[in-house]
Design a protein around this motif. Structure first.
Motif, PDB file in Angstrom:
ATOM      1  N   ALA A  82       9.371   5.229  -0.562  1.00 35.48           N
ATOM      2  CA  ALA A  82       9.323   5.519   0.807  1.00 35.48           C
ATOM      3  C   ALA A  82       7.898   5.909   1.283  1.00 35.48           C
ATOM      4  CB  ALA A  82      10.392   6.770   0.973  1.00 35.48           C
ATOM      5  N   ARG A  83       7.240   6.823   0.417  1.00 36.35           N
ATOM      6  CA  ARG A  83       6.063   7.244   0.571  1.00 36.35           C
ATOM      7  C   ARG A  83       4.954   6.194   0.617  1.00 36.35           C
ATOM      8  NH1 ARG A  83       6.726  11.538  -3.260  1.00 36.35           N
ATOM      9  NH2 ARG A  83       7.841  13.124  -1.990  1.00 36.35           N
ATOM     10  N   GLY A  84       5.273   5.071  -0.314  1.00 32.36           N
ATOM     11  CA  GLY A  84       4.229   3.916  -0.356  1.00 32.36           C
ATOM     12  C   GLY A  84       4.701   2.902   0.839  1.00 32.36           C
ATOM     13  N   ASP A 130      13.737  10.424  -7.248  1.00 27.18           N
ATOM     14  CA  ASP A 130      12.238  10.703  -7.309  1.00 27.18           C
ATOM     15  C   ASP A 130      11.540   9.153  -7.043  1.00 27.18           C
ATOM     16  OD1 ASP A 130      12.395  13.205  -7.895  1.00 27.18           O
ATOM     17  OD2 ASP A 130      11.877  13.197 -10.129  1.00 27.18           O
ATOM     18  N   TYR A 131      12.154   7.943  -7.766  1.00 28.28           N
ATOM     19  CA  TYR A 131      11.661   6.783  -7.515  1.00 28.28           C
ATOM     20  C   TYR A 131      11.826   6.368  -5.919  1.00 28.28           C
ATOM     21  CZ  TYR A 131      11.183   1.661  -7.574  1.00 28.28           C
ATOM     22  OH  TYR A 131      10.784   0.438  -7.093  1.00 28.28           O
ATOM     23  N   GLU A 132      12.996   6.786  -5.327  1.00 31.13           N
ATOM     24  CA  GLU A 132      13.214   6.365  -3.769  1.00 31.13           C
ATOM     25  C   GLU A 132      12.182   7.028  -3.169  1.00 31.13           C
ATOM     26  OE1 GLU A 132      17.326   7.044  -3.180  1.00 31.13           O
ATOM     27  OE2 GLU A 132      17.977   5.214  -4.515  1.00 31.13           O
ATOM     28  N   ALA A 133      11.835   8.478  -3.239  1.00 29.37           N
ATOM     29  CA  ALA A 133      11.248   8.928  -2.478  1.00 29.37           C
ATOM     30  C   ALA A 133       9.453   8.580  -2.719  1.00 29.37           C
ATOM     31  CB  ALA A 133      11.059  10.431  -2.948  1.00 29.37           C
ATOM     32  N   PHE A 134       9.189   8.198  -3.931  1.00 27.84           N
ATOM     33  CA  PHE A 134       7.824   7.413  -4.173  1.00 27.84           C
ATOM     34  C   PHE A 134       7.726   6.265  -3.412  1.00 27.84           C
ATOM     35  CE2 PHE A 134       5.725   4.258  -6.639  1.00 27.84           C
ATOM     36  CZ  PHE A 134       4.450   4.778  -6.778  1.00 27.84           C
ATOM     37  N   GLY A 167       5.102   3.803   3.865  1.00 28.93           N
ATOM     38  CA  GLY A 167       4.491   4.176   5.219  1.00 28.93           C
ATOM     39  C   GLY A 167       3.107   4.384   5.150  1.00 28.93           C
ATOM     40  N   GLN A 168       2.615   3.682   4.115  1.00 32.20           N
ATOM     41  CA  GLN A 168       0.879   3.716   3.979  1.00 32.20           C
ATOM     42  C   GLN A 168       0.383   2.295   4.446  1.00 32.20           C
ATOM     43  OE1 GLN A 168      -0.430   4.628   0.211  1.00 32.20           O
ATOM     44  NE2 GLN A 168       0.332   6.829   0.315  1.00 32.20           N
TER      45      GLN A 168
END
Length: 70
Positions: free
Chosen positions: A65-67, A59-63, A69-70
């Motif tokens: 990764a999403r950050g 979950d942290y890695e996904a979080f 890209g912003q």
């Protein structure tokens, strides 16, 4: 002799403290009777904790990764 990391020592102290606190609970005898003396409950809790830790990492890695890209 095997060297123990400070984190392992800390984790063991936490586990012992938690176990002692739960042993003081009014339902301690009932819980002990339910769990029994085998290792099945301990193994199940260990596997659950490992799976939960992996889920938290994922979950942290996904979080992150999403950050990124912003």
């Amino acid at each position: 002799m095997r060297s123990v990391s400070p984190f392992a020592t800390y984790a063991q102290a936490c586990a012992i403290t938690l176990a002692r606190a739960h042993a003081q609970a009014p339902q301690a005898a009932e819980i002990s009777g339910y769990l029994g003396t085998g290792k099945t409950a301990g193994k199940a809790l260990f596997e659950w904790a490992r799976a939960y830790a992996q889920r938290s990492r994922d979950d942290y890695e996904a979080f992150v990764a999403r950050g990124a890209g912003q």
